[in-house]
Design a protein around this motif. Structure first.
Motif, PDB file in Angstrom:
ATOM      1  N   TYR A 262      -5.580  17.943   3.252  1.00  0.00           N
ATOM      2  CA  TYR A 262      -5.613  18.536   1.810  1.00  0.00           C
ATOM      3  C   TYR A 262      -6.941  19.289   1.441  1.00  0.00           C
ATOM      4  O   TYR A 262      -8.240  18.774   2.026  1.00  0.00           O
ATOM      5  N   GLN A 263      -6.995  20.489   0.897  1.00  0.00           N
ATOM      6  CA  GLN A 263      -8.088  21.064   0.615  1.00  0.00           C
ATOM      7  C   GLN A 263      -8.954  21.320   1.802  1.00  0.00           C
ATOM      8  O   GLN A 263     -10.318  21.095   1.672  1.00  0.00           O
ATOM      9  N   HIS A 264      -8.502  21.949   2.794  1.00  0.00           N
ATOM     10  CA  HIS A 264      -9.105  22.144   4.023  1.00  0.00           C
ATOM     11  C   HIS A 264      -9.642  20.971   4.850  1.00  0.00           C
ATOM     12  O   HIS A 264     -10.115  21.056   5.909  1.00  0.00           O
ATOM     13  N   VAL A 265      -9.305  19.805   4.485  1.00  0.00           N
ATOM     14  CA  VAL A 265      -9.979  18.796   4.921  1.00  0.00           C
ATOM     15  C   VAL A 265      -8.784  17.906   5.841  1.00  0.00           C
ATOM     16  O   VAL A 265      -7.751  17.704   5.210  1.00  0.00           O
ATOM     17  N   VAL A 266      -8.902  17.921   7.089  1.00  0.00           N
ATOM     18  CA  VAL A 266      -7.843  17.354   8.228  1.00  0.00           C
ATOM     19  C   VAL A 266      -8.343  16.000   8.564  1.00  0.00           C
ATOM     20  O   VAL A 266      -9.550  15.893   8.831  1.00  0.00           O
TER      21      VAL A 266
ATOM     22  N   GLY B 134     -12.249  16.386   9.751  1.00  0.00           N
ATOM     23  CA  GLY B 134     -12.513  17.674  10.318  1.00  0.00           C
ATOM     24  C   GLY B 134     -12.329  18.738   9.148  1.00  0.00           C
ATOM     25  O   GLY B 134     -11.616  18.295   8.026  1.00  0.00           O
ATOM     26  N   ALA B 135     -12.413  19.904   9.350  1.00  0.00           N
ATOM     27  CA  ALA B 135     -12.338  20.993   8.440  1.00  0.00           C
ATOM     28  C   ALA B 135     -11.523  22.253   9.027  1.00  0.00           C
ATOM     29  O   ALA B 135     -11.314  22.464  10.213  1.00  0.00           O
ATOM     30  N   ARG B 136     -10.756  22.528   8.174  1.00  0.00           N
ATOM     31  CA  ARG B 136      -9.770  23.853   8.418  1.00  0.00           C
ATOM     32  C   ARG B 136     -10.399  25.083   7.742  1.00  0.00           C
ATOM     33  O   ARG B 136     -10.742  24.816   6.407  1.00  0.00           O
ATOM     34  N   GLU B 137     -10.394  26.107   8.207  1.00  0.00           N
ATOM     35  CA  GLU B 137     -10.962  27.338   7.548  1.00  0.00           C
ATOM     36  C   GLU B 137     -10.103  28.114   6.927  1.00  0.00           C
ATOM     37  O   GLU B 137     -10.234  28.530   5.821  1.00  0.00           O
ATOM     38  N   GLU B 138      -8.850  27.869   7.480  1.00  0.00           N
ATOM     39  CA  GLU B 138      -7.847  29.023   6.676  1.00  0.00           C
ATOM     40  C   GLU B 138      -7.431  28.168   5.332  1.00  0.00           C
ATOM     41  O   GLU B 138      -7.543  26.927   5.286  1.00  0.00           O
ATOM     42  N   SER B 139      -7.040  28.897   4.422  1.00  0.00           N
ATOM     43  CA  SER B 139      -6.729  28.485   3.136  1.00  0.00           C
ATOM     44  C   SER B 139      -5.245  28.040   2.712  1.00  0.00           C
ATOM     45  O   SER B 139      -4.282  28.438   2.188  1.00  0.00           O
ATOM     46  N   ASP B 140      -5.212  26.578   3.436  1.00  0.00           N
ATOM     47  CA  ASP B 140      -4.051  25.986   3.183  1.00  0.00           C
ATOM     48  C   ASP B 140      -3.955  24.829   2.605  1.00  0.00           C
ATOM     49  O   ASP B 140      -5.112  24.236   2.693  1.00  0.00           O
ATOM     50  N   HIS B 141      -2.839  23.985   2.133  1.00  0.00           N
ATOM     51  CA  HIS B 141      -2.859  22.652   1.810  1.00  0.00           C
ATOM     52  C   HIS B 141      -3.624  22.601   0.643  1.00  0.00           C
ATOM     53  O   HIS B 141      -4.288  21.379   0.368  1.00  0.00           O
TER      54      HIS B 141
ATOM     55  N   ALA C 278     -14.388  17.276   0.535  1.00  0.00           N
ATOM     56  CA  ALA C 278     -15.037  17.599   2.253  1.00  0.00           C
ATOM     57  C   ALA C 278     -16.152  16.515   2.081  1.00  0.00           C
ATOM     58  O   ALA C 278     -16.401  15.704   3.060  1.00  0.00           O
ATOM     59  N   GLN C 279     -17.196  16.629   1.106  1.00  0.00           N
ATOM     60  CA  GLN C 279     -18.254  15.664   1.125  1.00  0.00           C
ATOM     61  C   GLN C 279     -17.683  14.560   1.067  1.00  0.00           C
ATOM     62  O   GLN C 279     -18.427  13.508   1.544  1.00  0.00           O
TER      63      GLN C 279
ATOM     64  N   ALA D  45     -15.394  12.863   2.377  1.00  0.00           N
ATOM     65  CA  ALA D  45     -14.699  12.519   3.391  1.00  0.00           C
ATOM     66  C   ALA D  45     -15.931  12.464   4.511  1.00  0.00           C
ATOM     67  O   ALA D  45     -15.523  11.865   5.624  1.00  0.00           O
ATOM     68  N   GLY D  46     -16.900  12.871   4.128  1.00  0.00           N
ATOM     69  CA  GLY D  46     -18.081  12.650   5.087  1.00  0.00           C
ATOM     70  C   GLY D  46     -18.141  13.868   5.969  1.00  0.00           C
ATOM     71  O   GLY D  46     -19.163  13.805   6.992  1.00  0.00           O
ATOM     72  N   LEU D  47     -17.778  15.145   5.259  1.00  0.00           N
ATOM     73  CA  LEU D  47     -17.946  16.352   6.030  1.00  0.00           C
ATOM     74  C   LEU D  47     -19.113  17.039   5.415  1.00  0.00           C
ATOM     75  O   LEU D  47     -19.495  17.114   4.211  1.00  0.00           O
ATOM     76  N   THR D  48     -20.145  17.707   6.197  1.00  0.00           N
ATOM     77  CA  THR D  48     -21.301  18.445   5.863  1.00  0.00           C
ATOM     78  C   THR D  48     -20.828  20.125   5.747  1.00  0.00           C
ATOM     79  O   THR D  48     -20.135  20.446   6.960  1.00  0.00           O
ATOM     80  N   ARG D  49     -21.269  20.809   4.971  1.00  0.00           N
ATOM     81  CA  ARG D  49     -21.008  22.193   4.894  1.00  0.00           C
ATOM     82  C   ARG D  49     -22.010  22.836   5.945  1.00  0.00           C
ATOM     83  O   ARG D  49     -23.090  22.470   6.061  1.00  0.00           O
TER      84      ARG D  49
END
Length: 220
Positions: A108-112, A120-127, A213-214, A216-220
């Motif tokens: 959801y919103q680039h977060v996988v 993890g993160a997805r760059e493409e603009s999906d979900h 993303a934040q 979920a523990g992801l850093t930009r």
């Protein structure tokens, strides 16, 4: 075909490479986990009406996890802050309930998130307009048919076209359900309570949009 293997022929009515017909439709047999989640969310009909709980696939040029009854798409309007907040909180709720639900992937919103719960993160603009959650076991659960370069497709109007397979020169011929896909968590009281609380907060306008993303523990 009964059991934990769904075949291309079961879904489309023909063997891979033969003419598929739109008028035949697609046979859809959801796994127990998909049935459980759709049942739980569907109990809140004002928030999750049937059209917001997608499971089937509309693609005729592949045989994927949706066709095999292994995934749910929870549709949300990306332009509606209330629904976006709901989606983000659902995602976080499902993360917390991973051991109960036994899902194997979410987006959801680039977060996988993978089957181990690692984000993890997805760059493409999906979900951006739906939370995807699935119980697919991965490539080891897929049997492939190849080579195949085109799929004859007969529309309801009778026109015949040649579709290009999405996976290049191959298409899945069968997908075996993972062990986790056969988990029935519908009666789990912890999950029921968490979803009920989340829905009540949504109804009361208490949920706010954050940075998924934040959280979920992801850093930009």
């Amino acid at each position: 075909m009964a059991g934990n293997v769904v075949t291309y022929e079961e879904v489309f009515g023909v063997a891979p490479g033969e003419e598929v017909q739109e008028s035949h439709g697609m046979t859809w047999r959801p796994c127990p986990a998909v049935t459980a989640l759709r049942g739980l969310l569907g109990g809140f009909t004002d928030v999750f009406p049937a059209h917001k709980l997608g499971g089937r696939s509309g693609y005729w040029n592949e045989f994927n996890r949706h066709h095999a009854g292994l995934a749910v798409d929870i549709m949300l309007s990306p332009g509606n802050p209330s629904e976006v907040a709901l989606g983000q909180n659902l995602f976080q709720c499902f993360m917390q309930m991973r051991t109960v639900m036994q899902w194997r992937g979410m987006i959801y919103q680039h977060v996988v998130v993978n089957s181990q719960g690692q984000p993890g993160a997805r760059e493409e603009s999906d979900h951006m307009d739906h939370v995807h959650i699935d119980w697919h076991g991965g490539d080891s659960h897929v049997t492939w048919f190849s080579p195949i370069t085109s799929i004859p497709f007969r529309s309801r109007a009778g026109a015949l076209t040649q579709l290009r397979p999405k996976q290049g020169n191959q298409i899945a011929s069968s997908i075996r359900w993972s062990t986790q896909a056969q988990t029935n968590f519908r009666q789990d009281t912890t999950l029921q309570t968490a979803l009920t609380d989340l829905v009540e907060r949504h109804r009361g306008g208490e949920l706010t949009v954050g940075d998924l993303a934040q959280s979920a523990g992801l850093t930009r």
